[in-house]
Design a protein around this motif. Structure first.
Motif, PDB file in Angstrom:
ATOM      1  N   GLY A  55       0.776  -1.230   0.000  1.00 32.65           N
ATOM      2  CA  GLY A  55       0.000   0.000   0.000  1.00 32.65           C
ATOM      3  C   GLY A  55       0.809   1.283   0.000  1.00 32.65           C
ATOM      4  O   GLY A  55       0.247   2.373   0.128  1.00 32.65           O
ATOM      5  N   GLU A  56       2.121   1.190  -0.131  1.00 28.62           N
ATOM      6  CA  GLU A  56       2.951   2.389  -0.159  1.00 28.62           C
ATOM      7  C   GLU A  56       3.070   2.919  -1.581  1.00 28.62           C
ATOM      8  O   GLU A  56       3.173   2.166  -2.532  1.00 28.62           O
ATOM      9  N   THR A  57       3.071   4.245  -1.697  1.00 31.22           N
ATOM     10  CA  THR A  57       3.227   4.893  -3.002  1.00 31.22           C
ATOM     11  C   THR A  57       4.449   5.801  -2.986  1.00 31.22           C
ATOM     12  O   THR A  57       4.755   6.435  -1.968  1.00 31.22           O
ATOM     13  N   THR A  58       5.128   5.852  -4.108  1.00 34.62           N
ATOM     14  CA  THR A  58       6.236   6.768  -4.294  1.00 34.62           C
ATOM     15  C   THR A  58       6.133   7.383  -5.677  1.00 34.62           C
ATOM     16  O   THR A  58       5.563   6.776  -6.598  1.00 34.62           O
ATOM     17  N   TYR A  59       6.679   8.585  -5.812  1.00 38.67           N
ATOM     18  CA  TYR A  59       6.581   9.333  -7.065  1.00 38.67           C
ATOM     19  C   TYR A  59       7.924   9.952  -7.433  1.00 38.67           C
ATOM     20  O   TYR A  59       8.717  10.318  -6.557  1.00 38.67           O
ATOM     21  N   ALA A  60       8.136  10.092  -8.727  1.00 32.76           N
ATOM     22  CA  ALA A  60       9.266  10.880  -9.185  1.00 32.76           C
ATOM     23  C   ALA A  60       9.031  12.335  -8.789  1.00 32.76           C
ATOM     24  O   ALA A  60       7.884  12.809  -8.755  1.00 32.76           O
ATOM     25  N   ASP A  61      10.112  13.040  -8.521  1.00 32.48           N
ATOM     26  CA  ASP A  61       9.991  14.441  -8.120  1.00 32.48           C
ATOM     27  C   ASP A  61       9.250  15.260  -9.177  1.00 32.48           C
ATOM     28  O   ASP A  61       8.495  16.178  -8.847  1.00 32.48           O
ATOM     29  N   SER A  62       9.450  14.908 -10.432  1.00 33.31           N
ATOM     30  CA  SER A  62       8.885  15.692 -11.524  1.00 33.31           C
ATOM     31  C   SER A  62       7.361  15.599 -11.615  1.00 33.31           C
ATOM     32  O   SER A  62       6.730  16.444 -12.258  1.00 33.31           O
ATOM     33  N   VAL A  63       6.761  14.589 -10.982  1.00 29.03           N
ATOM     34  CA  VAL A  63       5.310  14.420 -11.071  1.00 29.03           C
ATOM     35  C   VAL A  63       4.630  14.535  -9.712  1.00 29.03           C
ATOM     36  O   VAL A  63       3.401  14.524  -9.632  1.00 29.03           O
TER      37      VAL A  63
END
Length: 114
Positions: A55-63
């Motif tokens: 259930g963990e989410t991570t994102y690129a800094d650009s988005v």
């Protein structure tokens, strides 16, 4: 054989929104980490967002702050809601089923232009 089918790409104006979908089949979807990647012309494929089985989410800094990854384990679908799109978001977007399977979808084109 595991299948991943992306949809939802297209042409959108800067500032617009799109929602991508990735439908999985022949897999116990809920136990795998899932991710969206993208590849722009002449550039390397890059990680956009990841949603782990825990259930963990991570994102690129650009988005970060513009895109939201989500998943429907019952229907075996991964989503990417993309808001405030920019020309630099133009790319082919791929979903990826994580290890140990490590399978890619065929990709869907997203073009952000006036």
């Amino acid at each position: 054989q595991v299948q991943l089918v992306e949809s939802g790409g297209g042409l959108v104006q800067p500032g617009g929104s799109l929602r991508l979908s990735c439908a999985a089949s022949r897999i116990t979807f809920s136990i795998y980490n899932m991710a969206w990647y993208r590849q722009a012309p002449g550039k390397q494929r890059e990680l956009v967002a990841q949603f782990t089985s825990g259930g963990e989410t991570t994102y690129a800094d650009s988005v970060q702050g513009r895109f939201t990854i989500s998943r429907d384990n019952n229907n075996k679908v991964l989503y990417l809601q993309m808001n405030s799109l920019r020309p630099e978001d133009t790319a082919v977007y791929y979903c990826k089923l994580g290890p140990p399977v490590n399978r890619w979808g065929q990709g869907t084109q997203v073009t952000v232009a006036s």
